[in-house]
Enzyme design. Sequence first.
Site, PDB file in Angstrom:
ATOM      1  N   ARG A 200       0.827  -1.199   0.000  1.00 35.02           N
ATOM      2  CA  ARG A 200       0.000   0.000   0.000  1.00 35.02           C
ATOM      3  C   ARG A 200       0.868   1.258   0.000  1.00 35.02           C
ATOM      4  O   ARG A 200       0.527   2.265  -0.616  1.00 35.02           O
ATOM      5  CB  ARG A 200      -0.922  -0.012   1.220  1.00 35.02           C
ATOM      6  CG  ARG A 200      -1.966  -1.129   1.190  1.00 35.02           C
ATOM      7  CD  ARG A 200      -2.865  -1.057   2.422  1.00 35.02           C
ATOM      8  NE  ARG A 200      -3.915  -2.088   2.386  1.00 35.02           N
ATOM      9  CZ  ARG A 200      -3.853  -3.220   3.057  1.00 35.02           C
ATOM     10  NH1 ARG A 200      -2.795  -3.483   3.798  1.00 35.02           N
ATOM     11  NH2 ARG A 200      -4.842  -4.084   2.987  1.00 35.02           N
TER      12      ARG A 200
ATOM     13  N   ARG B 203     -12.499  -8.358   9.334  1.00 31.12           N
ATOM     14  CA  ARG B 203     -11.777  -9.603   9.041  1.00 31.12           C
ATOM     15  C   ARG B 203     -11.365 -10.306  10.333  1.00 31.12           C
ATOM     16  O   ARG B 203     -11.486 -11.535  10.460  1.00 31.12           O
ATOM     17  CB  ARG B 203     -10.535  -9.294   8.202  1.00 31.12           C
ATOM     18  CG  ARG B 203     -10.837  -8.871   6.773  1.00 31.12           C
ATOM     19  CD  ARG B 203      -9.599  -8.316   6.075  1.00 31.12           C
ATOM     20  NE  ARG B 203      -9.845  -8.038   4.668  1.00 31.12           N
ATOM     21  CZ  ARG B 203      -9.184  -7.147   3.953  1.00 31.12           C
ATOM     22  NH1 ARG B 203      -8.211  -6.427   4.515  1.00 31.12           N
ATOM     23  NH2 ARG B 203      -9.460  -6.958   2.674  1.00 31.12           N
TER      24      ARG B 203
ATOM     25  N   ASP C 237     -10.363  -4.241   8.316  1.00 32.30           N
ATOM     26  CA  ASP C 237      -9.452  -5.182   8.993  1.00 32.30           C
ATOM     27  C   ASP C 237     -10.096  -5.738  10.264  1.00 32.30           C
ATOM     28  O   ASP C 237      -9.957  -6.917  10.584  1.00 32.30           O
ATOM     29  CB  ASP C 237      -8.144  -4.475   9.361  1.00 32.30           C
ATOM     30  CG  ASP C 237      -7.566  -3.694   8.210  1.00 32.30           C
ATOM     31  OD1 ASP C 237      -6.558  -4.118   7.638  1.00 32.30           O
ATOM     32  OD2 ASP C 237      -8.130  -2.629   7.885  1.00 32.30           O
TER      33      ASP C 237
ATOM     34  N   HIS D  80      -3.594   0.808   8.452  1.00 33.57           N
ATOM     35  CA  HIS D  80      -4.321  -0.138   7.599  1.00 33.57           C
ATOM     36  C   HIS D  80      -3.268  -0.735   6.666  1.00 33.57           C
ATOM     37  O   HIS D  80      -3.060  -0.282   5.549  1.00 33.57           O
ATOM     38  CB  HIS D  80      -5.404   0.589   6.793  1.00 33.57           C
ATOM     39  CG  HIS D  80      -6.054  -0.268   5.742  1.00 33.57           C
ATOM     40  ND1 HIS D  80      -6.654  -1.477   6.028  1.00 33.57           N
ATOM     41  CD2 HIS D  80      -6.188  -0.091   4.405  1.00 33.57           C
ATOM     42  CE1 HIS D  80      -7.129  -1.998   4.910  1.00 33.57           C
ATOM     43  NE2 HIS D  80      -6.861  -1.186   3.909  1.00 33.57           N
TER      44      HIS D  80
END
Length: 329
Positions: free
Chosen positions: A102, A165, A162, A189
């Site tokens: 990212r 998840r 997240d 993140h």
Amino acid sequence: MPNITPHPDEHTKLRTTKLAVVGAGAVGSTLAYAALMRGAARTVALMDINAAKVEAEVLDLSHGVQFVPEAQVIGSDDVSVCADADVVVVTAGAKQKPGQTRTELAGATIDLMKKILPGLVAAAPNAVYIMVTNPVDVVTYASLKISGLPPSQMFGSGTVLDTSRLRFLIAQHCGVAVRNVHAYIAGEHGDTEIPLWDSATIGGVPLLEWNRQSEHHGPLNDGDRARIADEVVNSAYKIIEGKGATNYAVGLAGTRIIEAILTNEHSVLPVSSLLTDYYGISDVCLSVPSIVGRRGVYEQLQVPLSDAEYDGLKASADHLRAVAREFGF
């Protein structure tokens, strides 16, 4: 006839709400679809520099409005389509490629924010801005500097996905409904994010004390927690490798934040906002459990942290601050 005065809250419930989604790619179009399905806003506006793409997405979504709560869909390649939005979600940015972190996306995306944010803020100065574009923490920090908006009004989607998840994997391991799991991912993140195990609970039972006697669903030992944490961090890479992009869960996560804002829920969500002396951590955007409502982020909650969790959060902050500095912020 009696004089019936509406309750003050009724004005909020009945008012027309407008959601603007900037970027009609996989994430933006899926988020618009999820928002329509859940009835999050009465008007959904799509904006993208690709006029043909945004027109096609608007037509496709509009053809299905009969089957969702009352709403209209509009779109354009002109920023004016976002005028007077209550919430603006920014999904536009460089696409993450397989194997690409990212952070490696940051430069091109920040340059794009410099181009689009001034026009957006001029068109919708009172909107709450949710940054979804990766790397979301650094992009949010840079966008605050570019836009001049207050930190409560502009923040990132952070680790809401997240955290979803994490809760899914905990629920799966422990054999309980995911809605009964309360646990958060904090920090970046991305690769330096950390699960907050010490404050996690299942149905009021501290997760570290969870000891269900079941053939298939036992307690979470150190190895189980390490496996789950690793899967949370790496699941996006696995999805991108297989299908090119993550879109469904992030669209739902973004819609969850939108709902918290438009219905003034004061929900606790781990969004990425600017920290000022959060356990001594300042001048960085990262995710901690925060109260989110109609005016954006109201407060960041100082969740009890273990020494290891504090060290992890501080390391995550140091990493993000260093990345921001690389790009002049």
